[in-house]
Write an enzyme that holds these catalytic residues in place. Sequence first.
Site, mmCIF file in Angstrom:
data_model
loop_
_atom_site.group_PDB
_atom_site.id
_atom_site.type_symbol
_atom_site.label_atom_id
_atom_site.label_comp_id
_atom_site.label_asym_id
_atom_site.label_seq_id
_atom_site.Cartn_x
_atom_site.Cartn_y
_atom_site.Cartn_z
ATOM 1 N N ARG A 7 -60.981 6.661 -51.287
ATOM 2 C CA ARG A 7 -59.674 6.431 -51.936
ATOM 3 C C ARG A 7 -58.571 6.209 -50.910
ATOM 4 O O ARG A 7 -57.669 5.394 -51.127
ATOM 5 C CB ARG A 7 -59.310 7.621 -52.830
ATOM 6 N N GLY A 10 -61.757 9.430 -64.716
ATOM 7 C CA GLY A 10 -61.267 9.593 -66.090
ATOM 8 C C GLY A 10 -60.500 8.375 -66.586
ATOM 9 O O GLY A 10 -60.654 7.957 -67.738
#
Length: 398
Positions: A34, A375
Amino acid sequence: LKSVHDVELSCRRLLIRADLNVPMKNGVVADATRIERFAAGLKPLLANGARAVVLSHLGRPDGMPRPELSLEPVAAALGRALGKDVAFCEVVSGPVAEKAAAALGPGDVLVCENLRFDPREEANDASLAEELAALGDLYVNDAFSCAHRAHASTVAITEHLPAVAGPLMLAEISALTQALDAPLRPAVALVGGAKVSSKIDLLINLVGKVDAVVVGGGMANTFLAANGLPVGKSLHEPAQFETVRKILARAQDCGCEIVLPVDIVWTDRFESGAEAHVAELDHCPEYGMILDAGPRSIERIWDIFAGAKTILWNGPLGAFEIEPFDHATEAVAVEAARLTRAGQVRSIAGGGDTVAALNAAGVTDDFTYVSTAGGAFLEWIEGKELPGVSVLKAPQLV
Ligand code: 3PG
């Protein structure tokens, strides 16, 4: 969406919401994916003279400072990814942070402390948003993976500063929109993972959008059991049988093929190295648990891939974290990667377990697009509006 690329950056102090929520082990960043993806988009902005104040959360500290969840080591890792010094500010907001932000020169970067040390972040609180807004003059949301959270740094902040989308946010939205709303057809979705109950909305939305849905992992057991097949001690959810039937009926109405395993791999212990038995669908013994799809199922998926133009993947096909039950997931990942390299399909994957499985198979870089989101990726495929994206759609005066 208004984007950061539409803005003259040389005199701007960007308040950038990133997702630097990375796995940590003993105070060290365990997987910098990330950070690297964010840094790649940030570099050109800095080269154009932007000053960057970077906001992120790390973990779930529940509104309390927790030293082991400090962003300080993450800020250092961001510095390494950018190849420059990155300043760190030990508070989330307030006068100390304002002073550090005001000291930035063109191309400089400041990372503030973990937003979730302040309980007002998750409460989407206006007073925290106002304090954060004082750190910059343009808000850039570059955290697609946090866009399903309505928090002060993703939603309330947009009441206080003009708001635009950052490079990674744009890349994620463009890849997912293309895969789901205008896919090259035939489009195949692979949906694995443990439970049907956590992916009902996702399955319902997908069957209306793609040509085939391959169901794998523990979820497939529930489908098999709903069809009257024996699943022994396998993870499955009898409470979802009715839902499964509804999904099958909807798929039929939509002309979407639901692809279930045609053979199984069962064992009697959930353990690495446990003996694996390949069997027909109706041959799972009472004491057996199905932990993977069998070789004919893998070939069936390969056949479907051979005719596909888009592959969208979320969720492993078996207990991929223990050998030898990682086999189907790996075999299917390798084939999807091969077809992508050959230019035959566009492959898009997302979700923590899926990305871990692609990494384990060594094929992550071969996929057309691998989302950094967990998510948020799921909610997007469910067809939900993500609050952090919705607020960026309002007209912005930048
Ligand atoms: C993620 O890792 O999916 C995002 O950083 C969001 O984290 P959260 O689930 O703790 O809100």
